[in-house]
Design a protein around this motif. Structure first.
Motif, PDB file in Angstrom:
ATOM      1  N   TYR A  62     -11.714  -0.829  -4.843  1.00 21.59           N
ATOM      2  CA  TYR A  62     -10.256  -0.695  -4.711  1.00 21.59           C
ATOM      3  C   TYR A  62      -9.491  -1.188  -5.939  1.00 21.59           C
ATOM      4  O   TYR A  62      -8.267  -1.176  -5.948  1.00 21.59           O
ATOM      5  CB  TYR A  62      -9.768  -1.477  -3.481  1.00 21.59           C
ATOM      6  CG  TYR A  62     -10.459  -1.072  -2.204  1.00 21.59           C
ATOM      7  CD1 TYR A  62     -10.285   0.197  -1.666  1.00 21.59           C
ATOM      8  CD2 TYR A  62     -11.309  -1.946  -1.552  1.00 21.59           C
ATOM      9  CE1 TYR A  62     -10.933   0.576  -0.503  1.00 21.59           C
ATOM     10  CE2 TYR A  62     -11.962  -1.573  -0.379  1.00 21.59           C
ATOM     11  CZ  TYR A  62     -11.767  -0.313   0.131  1.00 21.59           C
ATOM     12  OH  TYR A  62     -12.417   0.062   1.284  1.00 21.59           O
ATOM     13  N   PHE A 101       2.656   1.753  -3.430  1.00 13.07           N
ATOM     14  CA  PHE A 101       1.804   2.326  -4.478  1.00 13.07           C
ATOM     15  C   PHE A 101       1.469   3.788  -4.182  1.00 13.07           C
ATOM     16  O   PHE A 101       1.585   4.649  -5.062  1.00 13.07           O
ATOM     17  CB  PHE A 101       0.528   1.499  -4.639  1.00 13.07           C
ATOM     18  CG  PHE A 101       0.698   0.322  -5.555  1.00 13.07           C
ATOM     19  CD1 PHE A 101       0.392   0.420  -6.897  1.00 13.07           C
ATOM     20  CD2 PHE A 101       1.190  -0.886  -5.071  1.00 13.07           C
ATOM     21  CE1 PHE A 101       0.557  -0.666  -7.757  1.00 13.07           C
ATOM     22  CE2 PHE A 101       1.367  -1.979  -5.917  1.00 13.07           C
ATOM     23  CZ  PHE A 101       1.046  -1.868  -7.262  1.00 13.07           C
ATOM     24  N   ASN A 102       1.076   4.070  -2.942  1.00 15.91           N
ATOM     25  CA  ASN A 102       0.670   5.433  -2.591  1.00 15.91           C
ATOM     26  C   ASN A 102       1.813   6.427  -2.699  1.00 15.91           C
ATOM     27  O   ASN A 102       1.633   7.576  -3.140  1.00 15.91           O
ATOM     28  CB  ASN A 102       0.090   5.473  -1.182  1.00 15.91           C
ATOM     29  CG  ASN A 102      -1.272   4.796  -1.095  1.00 15.91           C
ATOM     30  OD1 ASN A 102      -1.915   4.564  -2.114  1.00 15.91           O
ATOM     31  ND2 ASN A 102      -1.703   4.468   0.102  1.00 15.91           N
ATOM     32  N   LYS A 103       3.000   5.993  -2.303  1.00 14.65           N
ATOM     33  CA  LYS A 103       4.138   6.916  -2.265  1.00 14.65           C
ATOM     34  C   LYS A 103       4.890   7.006  -3.588  1.00 14.65           C
ATOM     35  O   LYS A 103       5.391   8.072  -3.960  1.00 14.65           O
ATOM     36  CB  LYS A 103       5.102   6.495  -1.157  1.00 14.65           C
ATOM     37  CG  LYS A 103       6.180   7.527  -0.843  1.00 14.65           C
ATOM     38  CD  LYS A 103       6.981   7.127   0.395  1.00 14.65           C
ATOM     39  CE  LYS A 103       8.020   8.195   0.735  1.00 14.65           C
ATOM     40  NZ  LYS A 103       8.814   7.810   1.948  1.00 14.65           N
ATOM     41  N   LYS A 162       0.826  -1.202   0.000  1.00 19.16           N
ATOM     42  CA  LYS A 162       0.000   0.000   0.000  1.00 19.16           C
ATOM     43  C   LYS A 162       0.862   1.255   0.000  1.00 19.16           C
ATOM     44  O   LYS A 162       0.627   2.191  -0.774  1.00 19.16           O
ATOM     45  CB  LYS A 162      -0.925  -0.002   1.215  1.00 19.16           C
ATOM     46  CG  LYS A 162      -1.895   1.173   1.244  1.00 19.16           C
ATOM     47  CD  LYS A 162      -2.836   1.086   2.435  1.00 19.16           C
ATOM     48  CE  LYS A 162      -3.811   2.259   2.452  1.00 19.16           C
ATOM     49  NZ  LYS A 162      -4.736   2.200   3.606  1.00 19.16           N
ATOM     50  N   GLU A 163       1.879   1.275   0.850  1.00 20.44           N
ATOM     51  CA  GLU A 163       2.775   2.435   0.888  1.00 20.44           C
ATOM     52  C   GLU A 163       3.563   2.559  -0.410  1.00 20.44           C
ATOM     53  O   GLU A 163       3.788   3.663  -0.915  1.00 20.44           O
ATOM     54  CB  GLU A 163       3.744   2.323   2.074  1.00 20.44           C
ATOM     55  CG  GLU A 163       4.640   3.558   2.212  1.00 20.44           C
ATOM     56  CD  GLU A 163       5.642   3.448   3.348  1.00 20.44           C
ATOM     57  OE1 GLU A 163       6.471   4.376   3.497  1.00 20.44           O
ATOM     58  OE2 GLU A 163       5.606   2.448   4.100  1.00 20.44           O
ATOM     59  N   VAL A 200       2.071   4.837  -8.023  1.00 22.52           N
ATOM     60  CA  VAL A 200       1.005   5.571  -8.729  1.00 22.52           C
ATOM     61  C   VAL A 200       1.611   6.746  -9.473  1.00 22.52           C
ATOM     62  O   VAL A 200       1.341   6.978 -10.660  1.00 22.52           O
ATOM     63  CB  VAL A 200      -0.089   6.031  -7.745  1.00 22.52           C
ATOM     64  CG1 VAL A 200      -1.086   6.949  -8.457  1.00 22.52           C
ATOM     65  CG2 VAL A 200      -0.820   4.833  -7.143  1.00 22.52           C
ATOM     66  N   LYS A 201       2.469   7.485  -8.781  1.00 24.41           N
ATOM     67  CA  LYS A 201       3.128   8.657  -9.370  1.00 24.41           C
ATOM     68  C   LYS A 201       4.063   8.272 -10.520  1.00 24.41           C
ATOM     69  O   LYS A 201       4.189   9.010 -11.507  1.00 24.41           O
ATOM     70  CB  LYS A 201       3.942   9.384  -8.279  1.00 24.41           C
ATOM     71  CG  LYS A 201       4.609  10.668  -8.729  1.00 24.41           C
ATOM     72  CD  LYS A 201       5.588  11.183  -7.688  1.00 24.41           C
ATOM     73  CE  LYS A 201       4.904  11.506  -6.375  1.00 24.41           C
ATOM     74  NZ  LYS A 201       5.835  12.113  -5.382  1.00 24.41           N
TER      75      LYS A 201
END
Length: 290
Positions: free
Chosen positions: A207, A168-170, A165-166, A173-174
């Motif tokens: 999700y 992808f989020n951090k 999760k971290e 995705v970017k």
């Protein structure tokens, strides 16, 4: 009767168990009908069929294809990702095999570009760049097709993030790069020409890749299916581990209205193992096994 038509393996996708381990677990859990639906890969199907037969489990060939989709009446001009599940196709179909080889090659190129973007982010934070050797280690960790989850797992192993999760989020995705440009008409033809069935996967997954990215309204989702997807699909995945009861009921009613096949599965990546945990009606079995 226990049914699971949506399982991912480590052998050919981003699961955490090999095909051999999945079949063993399915036998333990008394699963009677199953399919391993690896992302953009059918490399493990022959082995899965053989092992399932030896263990007395009904098995149908499976795959999960990612497509790009844009709805002409949407307020959002950008395309979204959707997943199609293919079942009961000929695993030796040459056109399907060729397309999957192209997608696999693109995944390798995509991963290289993602790593370059990651290094740009790492430089901003004073972190050590990922090297060619790091890329080789990521490749080796992916027994099947290479994807972002494998990169995420490597970042966890390096201590850069604590979980997927971290990652992808951090970062992921970017630092994303477009997937192989596969569209509904081509994907549908590939599967149908190989004798298979085309199923829209988890249409309201909050999700995942789903129509929920366009609208949270179930009524609007099924209107989109009627307007743009119905000619290309044979069914809907009505039961899914992330469905609520309202979603399942809505899509069962919709499928019956249009005479569509109904399927279901856990979407199990085996962390934790939830294979066979979704309650799927016995009549689904008879859609595939006479």
């Amino acid at each position: 009767m226990i049914i699971d038509l949506h399982i991912h393996s480590k052998t050919c996708s981003d699961g955490n168990l090999s095909v051999k381990e999945i079949i063993k677990e399915a036998k333990t859990r008394k699963i009677e009908l199953m399919s391993i639906t690896d992302h953009d890969s059918i490399g493990c199907q022959k082995q899965a069929m053989s092992l399932a037969k030896k263990n007395g489990i009904h098995y149908i060939s499976g795959i999960e294809l990612n497509i790009s989709f844009s709805h002409p009446n949407s307020n959002n001009d950008k395309s979204i990702s959707l997943d199609l599940l293919g079942y009961q196709f000929d695993i030796n179909n040459k056109a399907l095999q060729k397309k999957l080889q192209q997608i696999s090659k693109h995944r390798q190129e995509r991963a290289t570009k993602i790593l370059k973007k990651l290094n740009t982010e790492f430089e901003k934070e004073g972190l050590k760049n990922l090297t060619k050797n790091d890329f080789l280690m990521i490749q080796n960790s992916a027994d099947g097709v290479l994807g972002r989850p494998h990169i995420a797992d490597y970042l966890i192993k390096k201590g850069i993030v604590k979980d997927r999760k971290e990652a992808f989020n951090k970062y992921l995705v970017k630092c994303d790069v477009p997937k192989f440009p596969l569209f509904i008409n081509e994907a549908s033809s590939l599967l149908r020409d190989a004798g298979g069935l085309v199923i829209l996967a988890h249409p309201n997954d909050p999700y995942g890749t789903s129509l929920a990215k366009l609208t949270k309204s179930l009524h609007e989702q099924t209107t989109i299916i009627e307007e743009s997807l119905l000619p290309y699909v044979d069914g809907i995945e009505c039961w899914h581990s992330r469905n609520d009861e309202v979603t399942t009921d809505h899509y069962v009613t919709f499928s019956k209205k249009h005479g569509l096949i109904m399927t279901g599965g856990s979407d199990c990546h085996q962390k934790p193992i939830k294979m066979g945990s979704v309650q799927i009606p016995n009549y689904i079995f008879h859609q595939f096994i006479n």
